[in-house]
Design a protein around this motif. Structure first.
Motif, PDB file in Angstrom:
ATOM      1  N   ASN A   1      11.407 -10.550  -5.831  1.00  0.00           N
ATOM      2  CA  ASN A   1      11.168 -10.022  -7.180  1.00  0.00           C
ATOM      3  C   ASN A   1      12.194 -10.501  -8.202  1.00  0.00           C
ATOM      4  OD1 ASN A   1      13.398  -8.619  -6.329  1.00  0.00           O
ATOM      5  ND2 ASN A   1      12.559  -6.581  -6.750  1.00  0.00           N
TER       6      ASN A   1
ATOM      7  N   LEU B   1       6.252  -8.473   4.171  1.00  0.00           N
ATOM      8  CA  LEU B   1       7.375  -8.351   3.241  1.00  0.00           C
ATOM      9  C   LEU B   1       8.706  -8.657   3.936  1.00  0.00           C
ATOM     10  CD1 LEU B   1       8.081  -7.582   0.317  1.00  0.00           C
ATOM     11  CD2 LEU B   1       8.223  -5.198   1.052  1.00  0.00           C
TER      12      LEU B   1
ATOM     13  N   VAL C   1       6.307 -13.691   1.361  1.00  0.00           N
ATOM     14  CA  VAL C   1       6.042 -13.422  -0.050  1.00  0.00           C
ATOM     15  C   VAL C   1       7.264 -13.803  -0.867  1.00  0.00           C
ATOM     16  CG1 VAL C   1       4.456 -11.521   0.498  1.00  0.00           C
ATOM     17  CG2 VAL C   1       6.866 -11.022   0.055  1.00  0.00           C
TER      18      VAL C   1
ATOM     19  N   LEU D   1      -0.387  -6.820   1.826  1.00  0.00           N
ATOM     20  CA  LEU D   1       0.335  -7.076   3.054  1.00  0.00           C
ATOM     21  C   LEU D   1      -0.557  -6.773   4.257  1.00  0.00           C
ATOM     22  CD1 LEU D   1       3.753  -5.463   2.052  1.00  0.00           C
ATOM     23  CD2 LEU D   1       3.169  -7.904   2.046  1.00  0.00           C
TER      24      LEU D   1
ATOM     25  N   THR E   1       2.715  -8.150  -2.633  1.00  0.00           N
ATOM     26  CA  THR E   1       3.083  -6.944  -1.890  1.00  0.00           C
ATOM     27  C   THR E   1       1.987  -5.898  -1.904  1.00  0.00           C
ATOM     28  OG1 THR E   1       4.229  -6.101  -3.867  1.00  0.00           O
ATOM     29  CG2 THR E   1       5.559  -7.278  -2.236  1.00  0.00           C
ATOM     30  N   ARG E   2       0.911  -6.127  -2.650  1.00  0.00           N
ATOM     31  CA  ARG E   2      -0.242  -5.223  -2.617  1.00  0.00           C
ATOM     32  C   ARG E   2      -1.277  -5.680  -1.594  1.00  0.00           C
ATOM     33  NH1 ARG E   2       3.265  -3.474  -4.882  1.00  0.00           N
ATOM     34  NH2 ARG E   2       3.356  -1.909  -6.523  1.00  0.00           N
TER      35      ARG E   2
ATOM     36  N   HIS F   1       5.188 -11.410  -7.107  1.00  0.00           N
ATOM     37  CA  HIS F   1       5.713 -10.455  -6.128  1.00  0.00           C
ATOM     38  C   HIS F   1       4.838  -9.212  -6.069  1.00  0.00           C
ATOM     39  CE1 HIS F   1       8.687  -8.340  -3.687  1.00  0.00           C
ATOM     40  NE2 HIS F   1       8.533  -7.309  -4.497  1.00  0.00           N
ATOM     41  N   TYR F   2       4.451  -8.710  -7.227  1.00  0.00           N
ATOM     42  CA  TYR F   2       3.626  -7.494  -7.249  1.00  0.00           C
ATOM     43  C   TYR F   2       2.308  -7.715  -6.518  1.00  0.00           C
ATOM     44  CZ  TYR F   2       0.559  -3.826  -8.895  1.00  0.00           C
ATOM     45  OH  TYR F   2      -0.351  -2.788  -8.937  1.00  0.00           O
TER      46      TYR F   2
END
Length: 331
Positions: free
Chosen positions: A112, A190, A109, A137, A134-135, A130-131
Motif C-alpha cells: 500500500n 496477502l 499483491v 484474496l 486485497t478484496r 492494493h485495495y
C-alpha cells in the motif's frame, strides 16, 4: 527467482536486493536483461546473481522463458524489475506450496505504498491496486507475474509464456495465468507482498490501460468459464459508469431535464467506487479523494475505449483472434 528487465536502472538494484535478502535462504536469482540501452546490465553485474543478456528486445514473456531455461529450482518465483519484495515473501509462497502441493500458482499483491514516491498519480495507482487485490484474496483465476510463484512441474505440463504474444501490452501474463487456472487451483495471498514503482505520468497510465484492454478482449471471450473480468483491477461496472456518464453528456444540450441522466450515471460511478474511496481516505487522507475520483474516471474511459477497439478488432481481424484461440506451445 526470475527477474526480467529492460532499461530498469532506477529500480533494478532495489528489486534484486530484495530477492537476495529474503528470509528463505535457498534462492537462485536469475536476471534476464532484455537488451537494455541504459546502465541496467552494468548495475546487475555488480550484484550477487546470474545475468542472462539478450541482444534483441523480445518482451517480458520470452525474457521470462529465457530465465526459466537458465534456472535450476523447483519453484519459479517471478519478480518484476520495478518491484521489491517484503523479506518473507518467498518463504510464505513456499510454505503455501508445501501445504497445498496441488496448487498451480501463488500470486502476491502490491503493498500500500510505492517503492519510489513519484507523486499523486503513482499514489493513486498503488492505493487502488492494493485495495482491489486485497478484496479478492484466496482462490483466484487471474494473476500477475510481478510477484508470483509457479512450480516447475506446472510449466513442464502446460508450457510457459506464449511467445506469439509479443509487445508491451499483449497480456501474455494474463494468458499464462488463465491457462494455469484452467488446469490447477491457484491462490492470491496477502502474505506475499511486493512494493511497486508504479507509473507516475497520467499519459503512461492511460496508454497502458487502453492497449491492455484491447488485448484483454479475446482472453475474456476465450475464457468465459473463468470470467477473468471479475478480478480486474478496474471492474466492469465502474468502467461502464464512466463511459455512459461521458457519452450521455450531450443530452444536457437537448434539455436541462436530461442532464439528470449523466448526473445519475456519475452518481453510479461514485457509488461503485465508494468503498475504495473510503479506503483511500483512511490510508492517505481526504487530500487524495479528488485525484482518486478524477483519475479513476479517466482510467475507466481509457479502458472502455480500449475494450471497444478490441471488440471491433476481434470481429474484423482473424489473425488477432487466432493469437489467443489456438493452443500455445511449451516455449
Amino acid at each position: 527467482m526470475i527477474i526480467p528487465c529492460h532499461n530498469s536502472a532506477k529500480t533494478i538494484a532495489l528489486s534484486v536486493g530484495s530477492a537476495l535478502t529474503q528470509t528463505y535462504e535457498s534462492i537462485e536469482v536469475v536476471v534476464v536483461d532484455d537488451a537494455s540501452t541504459d546502465e541496467t546490465p552494468h548495475i546487475v553485474r555488480g550484484l550477487d546473481c546470474t545475468l542472462v543478456e539478450l541482444t534483441t528486445n523480445v518482451g517480458a514473456g520470452p525474457a521470462r522463458n529465457r530465465g526459466i531455461e537458465a534456472s535450476n529450482g523447483e519453484i519459479f518465483f517471478f519478480l518484476d524489475s520495478d518491484v521489491a519484495l517484503a523479506p518473507d515473501a518467498v518463504a510464505n509462497a513456499v510454505q503455501i506450496f508445501q501445504e497445498h502441493p496441488s496448487y498451480g500458482a501463488v500470486w502476491g499483491v502490491y503493498g500500500n505504498r510505492p517503492l519510489v514516491d513519484d507523486g499523486v498519480v503513482e499514489w493513486v495507482q498503488v492505493l487502488y491496486g492494493h485495495y482491489r487485490a486485497t478484496r479478492k484474496l484466496g482462490p483466484a483465476r487471474t494473476g500477475h507475474f510481478a510477484s508470483g510463484a509457479v512450480p516447475r512441474w506446472v510449466v513442464d505440463n502446460i508450457g510457459a509464456f506464449d511467445e506469439r504474444l509479443l509487445g508491451q501490452y499483449a497480456n501474455e501474463d494474463h494468458e499464462f495465468s488463465l491457462r494455469i487456472a484452467e488446469h490447477y487451483p491457484v491462490t492470491r495471498t496477502l502474505s506475499v507482498i511486493g512494493y511497486h514503482d508504479d507509473d507516475d505520468r497520467l499519459s503512461s497510465v492511460l496508454r497502458k490501460l487502453y492497449k491492455r484492454a484491447i488485448s484483454l478482449v479475446p482472453l475474456v471471450l476465450k475464457q468465459r468459464d473463468l470470467k477473468p473480468e471479475r478480478e480486474a483491477t478496474h471492474r466492469p461496472a465502474e468502467v461502464a459508469a464512466a463511459f455512459l456518464a461521458t457519452v450521455t453528456l450531450p443530452l444536457a444540450l437537448l434539455s436541462p431535464y436530461l442532464a439528470a441522466v449523466p448526473a445519475a450515471l456519475l452518481a453510479w460511478f461514485i457509488a461503485v467506487n465508494l468503498p475504495m474511496l473510503r479506503y483511500v481516505r483512511r490510508t492517505a487522507g481526504w487530500r487524495m479523494i479528488p485525484p482518486s475520483v478524477l483519475l479513476t474516471f479517466a482510467y475507466g474511459l481509457a479502458i472502455s475505449a480500449g475494450a471497444l477497439s478490441g471488440g471491433l478488432r476481434y470481429l474484423l481481424d482473424a489473425r488477432f483472434r487466432r493469437r489467443y484461440q489456438t493452443p500455445a506451445g511449451a516455449h
